[in-house]
Write a protein that holds these residues in place. Structure first.
Motif, PDB file in Angstrom:
ATOM      1  N   UNK A  47      53.301   3.531 -49.921  1.00 24.49           N
ATOM      2  CA  UNK A  47      53.721   2.327 -50.647  1.00 24.49           C
ATOM      3  C   UNK A  47      53.676   2.563 -52.155  1.00 24.49           C
ATOM      4  N   UNK A  48      52.661   3.302 -52.611  1.00 28.93           N
ATOM      5  CA  UNK A  48      52.534   3.607 -54.045  1.00 28.93           C
ATOM      6  C   UNK A  48      53.697   4.470 -54.518  1.00 28.93           C
ATOM      7  N   UNK A  49      54.106   5.396 -53.664  1.00 24.93           N
ATOM      8  CA  UNK A  49      55.144   6.349 -54.055  1.00 24.93           C
ATOM      9  C   UNK A  49      56.537   5.734 -54.009  1.00 24.93           C
ATOM     10  N   UNK A  50      56.805   4.962 -52.950  1.00 26.73           N
ATOM     11  CA  UNK A  50      58.175   4.492 -52.735  1.00 26.73           C
ATOM     12  C   UNK A  50      58.355   2.981 -52.919  1.00 26.73           C
ATOM     13  N   UNK A  51      57.296   2.263 -53.257  1.00 25.33           N
ATOM     14  CA  UNK A  51      57.351   0.807 -53.408  1.00 25.33           C
ATOM     15  C   UNK A  51      57.964   0.133 -52.185  1.00 25.33           C
ATOM     16  N   UNK A  52      57.703   0.690 -51.015  1.00 26.84           N
ATOM     17  CA  UNK A  52      58.144   0.070 -49.762  1.00 26.84           C
ATOM     18  C   UNK A  52      57.189   0.536 -48.671  1.00 26.84           C
ATOM     19  N   UNK A  53      57.287  -0.080 -47.511  1.00 32.16           N
ATOM     20  CA  UNK A  53      56.414   0.326 -46.402  1.00 32.16           C
ATOM     21  C   UNK A  53      57.194   1.214 -45.440  1.00 32.16           C
ATOM     22  N   UNK A  54      56.532   2.210 -44.863  1.00 29.97           N
ATOM     23  CA  UNK A  54      57.242   3.056 -43.897  1.00 29.97           C
ATOM     24  C   UNK A  54      57.501   2.290 -42.606  1.00 29.97           C
ATOM     25  N   UNK A  55      58.647   2.528 -41.998  1.00 34.26           N
ATOM     26  CA  UNK A  55      58.991   1.875 -40.725  1.00 34.26           C
ATOM     27  C   UNK A  55      59.103   2.869 -39.590  1.00 34.26           C
ATOM     28  N   UNK A  56      59.146   4.162 -39.921  1.00 37.97           N
ATOM     29  CA  UNK A  56      59.272   5.190 -38.898  1.00 37.97           C
ATOM     30  C   UNK A  56      58.202   6.243 -39.176  1.00 37.97           C
ATOM     31  N   UNK A  57      57.673   6.847 -38.109  1.00 36.40           N
ATOM     32  CA  UNK A  57      56.594   7.819 -38.299  1.00 36.40           C
ATOM     33  C   UNK A  57      56.699   8.953 -37.291  1.00 36.40           C
ATOM     34  N   UNK A  58      56.223  10.116 -37.726  1.00 37.00           N
ATOM     35  CA  UNK A  58      56.169  11.295 -36.863  1.00 37.00           C
ATOM     36  C   UNK A  58      54.832  11.973 -37.128  1.00 37.00           C
ATOM     37  N   UNK A  59      54.022  12.170 -36.119  1.00 33.34           N
ATOM     38  CA  UNK A  59      52.692  12.760 -36.331  1.00 33.34           C
ATOM     39  C   UNK A  59      52.818  14.244 -36.656  1.00 33.34           C
ATOM     40  N   UNK A  60      51.990  14.756 -37.573  1.00 33.35           N
ATOM     41  CA  UNK A  60      51.978  16.202 -37.816  1.00 33.35           C
ATOM     42  C   UNK A  60      51.796  16.973 -36.499  1.00 33.35           C
ATOM     43  N   UNK A  61      52.622  17.990 -36.318  1.00 27.79           N
ATOM     44  CA  UNK A  61      52.557  18.786 -35.083  1.00 27.79           C
ATOM     45  C   UNK A  61      52.947  17.985 -33.848  1.00 27.79           C
ATOM     46  N   UNK A  62      53.542  16.804 -34.044  1.00 26.68           N
ATOM     47  CA  UNK A  62      53.903  15.881 -32.941  1.00 26.68           C
ATOM     48  C   UNK A  62      52.674  15.487 -32.126  1.00 26.68           C
ATOM     49  N   UNK A  63      51.459  15.655 -32.717  1.00 31.01           N
ATOM     50  CA  UNK A  63      50.248  15.350 -31.957  1.00 31.01           C
ATOM     51  C   UNK A  63      49.873  13.878 -32.180  1.00 31.01           C
ATOM     52  N   UNK A  64      50.365  13.019 -31.283  1.00 24.92           N
ATOM     53  CA  UNK A  64      50.065  11.591 -31.337  1.00 24.92           C
ATOM     54  C   UNK A  64      49.684  11.151 -29.938  1.00 24.92           C
TER      55      UNK A  64
ATOM     56  N   UNK B  81      50.168  -1.414 -35.795  1.00 22.85           N
ATOM     57  CA  UNK B  81      49.376  -2.358 -36.598  1.00 22.85           C
ATOM     58  C   UNK B  81      49.704  -2.233 -38.087  1.00 22.85           C
ATOM     59  N   UNK B  82      50.217  -1.085 -38.486  1.00 19.82           N
ATOM     60  CA  UNK B  82      50.575  -0.888 -39.899  1.00 19.82           C
ATOM     61  C   UNK B  82      52.069  -1.053 -40.150  1.00 19.82           C
ATOM     62  N   UNK B  83      52.774  -1.664 -39.218  1.00 18.55           N
ATOM     63  CA  UNK B  83      54.181  -2.008 -39.472  1.00 18.55           C
ATOM     64  C   UNK B  83      55.204  -0.956 -39.083  1.00 18.55           C
ATOM     65  N   UNK B  84      54.747   0.119 -38.422  1.00 23.85           N
ATOM     66  CA  UNK B  84      55.706   1.137 -37.963  1.00 23.85           C
ATOM     67  C   UNK B  84      56.466   0.581 -36.756  1.00 23.85           C
TER      68      UNK B  84
END
Ligand SMILES: [Zn+2]
Length: 398
Positions: A225-242, A252-255
């Motif tokens: 949010x600090x960098x882009x002045x917006x909230x992320x809506x899509x996410x990908x875990x490092x190494x696809x480990x989720x 819970x964080x809006x993804x």
């Protein structure tokens, strides 16, 4: 007990029918990992590490550096040369690592501790990339880049701290790299794991706890949010480990959209947290895949369209790097050819980003750059068909 429940849930998940989304037009998305994450500190870092005894050059990821403003400009030029049936350019969903190691602070502490420096604060000591953040933002404003969440760090912090405390070869390797301004080279040290996943724990304890993941994801969202002045809506875990805890914390964080690693075509589907899962289906990785060809990627895309699922193209940031090894030029030539071939063969194709697809499956349409949410040119018929993971796995074998 909890682990038993999770195992039963995982097995049940494979057999439980899920509604998968299908589309009557060819849809193409690009998902790209590792933006903002520093690697080899360009030519100076390469020389320093070679002097320290590292035989760099065994694998392409030995030459992973960091994108430059020129790399981004060249990518934007190629993307802006192309348009879909609605007149829109292709858009790269860029998954950002929001912090790097603060080498100056770590050096002052004799490299005994990890300190982080967020991308919004700048790049670590010894790194120079004038105008990089502004260039990301320009691409975002043009609609050819779309920022998304990868993580705060790519590695598992506990695993690295454990290696440091061990004071053996692993600690030596970490410090050699850190002195040269390079955080790590993953294939040389897979024991560093991935942000939410610690590889050397017993198998069912490798994922961080739900609380730990929620806290890390909260920090990453704040830095984003600090960098882009917006909230992320899509996410990908490092190494696809989720795991399910990651999905819950993201939700819970809006993804709204979760990206997962390359597989045979799986239709987009919602999980129990209301998050849309997208599976990458085309591997466009010329820098790291010796068998790469545009034709093979076109065939992978074709297979998706036959199944009525989007072609979701995986292309990591390393493919666009250029300061030590010119990965960028061959990638951009291939990308240009790939887009040209797609547009010629599928005149009704649409380029979307992850959030467009979410809007499409929830509202039946998505906003184009003209701001028209009901533009006929992007009208796409969406149907759902039940599938099971077990059924898909069986189909892939036959
Ligand atoms: Zn990554």
């Amino acid at each position: 007990m909890l682990k038993f429940v999770q195992k039963v849930w995982l097995r049940g998940r494979d057999l439980f029918p899920v509604a998968g989304f299908h589309f009557d037009r060819p849809l193409v998305l690009f998902e790209s990992d590792d933006w903002g994450r520093v690697g080899l500190r360009d030519q100076a870092g390469l020389e320093q590490l070679r002097t320290a005894g590292l035989a760099l050059g065994e694998r392409p990821y030995d030459f992973y550096t960091l994108e430059t403003t020129e790399d981004l400009a060249a990518l934007r030029t190629v993307l802006k040369r192309h348009r879909d049936a609605s007149g829109r350019h292709p858009c790269i969903e860029m998954n950002f690592i929001l912090a790097n190691l603060d080498f100056a602070k770590m050096s002052a502490a004799a490299f005994r501790q990890i300190y982080l420096l967020t991308l919004a604060e700048g790049l670590p000591e010894g790194w120079s990339r004038a105008g990089l953040i502004e260039t990301y933002r320009e691409g975002i404003a043009e609609g050819v880049f779309r920022p998304a969440l990868h993580g705060t760090t790519h590695f598992n912090r506990l695993a690295v701290e454990r290696a440091l405390a061990g004071e053996d070869d692993r600690a030596d390797l970490l410090r050699t790299l850190w002195r040269a301004g390079t955080p790590y080279i993953h294939w040389r040290m897979p024991w560093i794991g991935y942000e939410y996943w610690d590889p050397e724990k017993p198998e069912d304890e490798r994922f961080l706890s739900e609380e730990a993941q929620r806290e890390l994801i909260g920090q990453a969202v704040g830095a984003f949010a600090k960098l882009f002045s917006s909230l992320p809506r899509s996410a990908c875990a490092p190494g696809y480990r989720a795991n399910d805890d990651t999905y819950r914390a993201w939700a819970q964080h809006g993804i709204r959209v979760v990206q997962s690693g390359p597989e045979a075509p799986v239709p987009p589907y919602f999980d129990r947290h209301g998050v849309l899962h997208l599976t990458r289906t085309v591997e466009f990785e010329p820098a790291v895949n010796a068998a790469f060809s545009v034709e093979a990627c076109l065939r992978q895309g074709e297979r998706c369209f036959e199944d009525g699922v989007p072609a979701i193209v995986s292309v990591h940031s390393v493919n666009f790097h250029s300061t030590v090894r010119d990965f960028r030029s061959p990638t951009l030539r291939s990308l240009d050819g790939f887009l040209t071939a797609l547009e010629a063969k599928y005149p009704d194709l649409l380029y979307l980003h992850d959030e467009d697809l979410y809007e499409l499956v929830t509202k039946g349409a998505y906003r184009t750059t003209s701001g028209d949410a009901r533009n006929d040119s992007v009208r796409t018929h969406v149907t759902t068909k039940n599938f099971t993971r077990a059924g898909l796995a069986r189909r892939q074998k036959t």
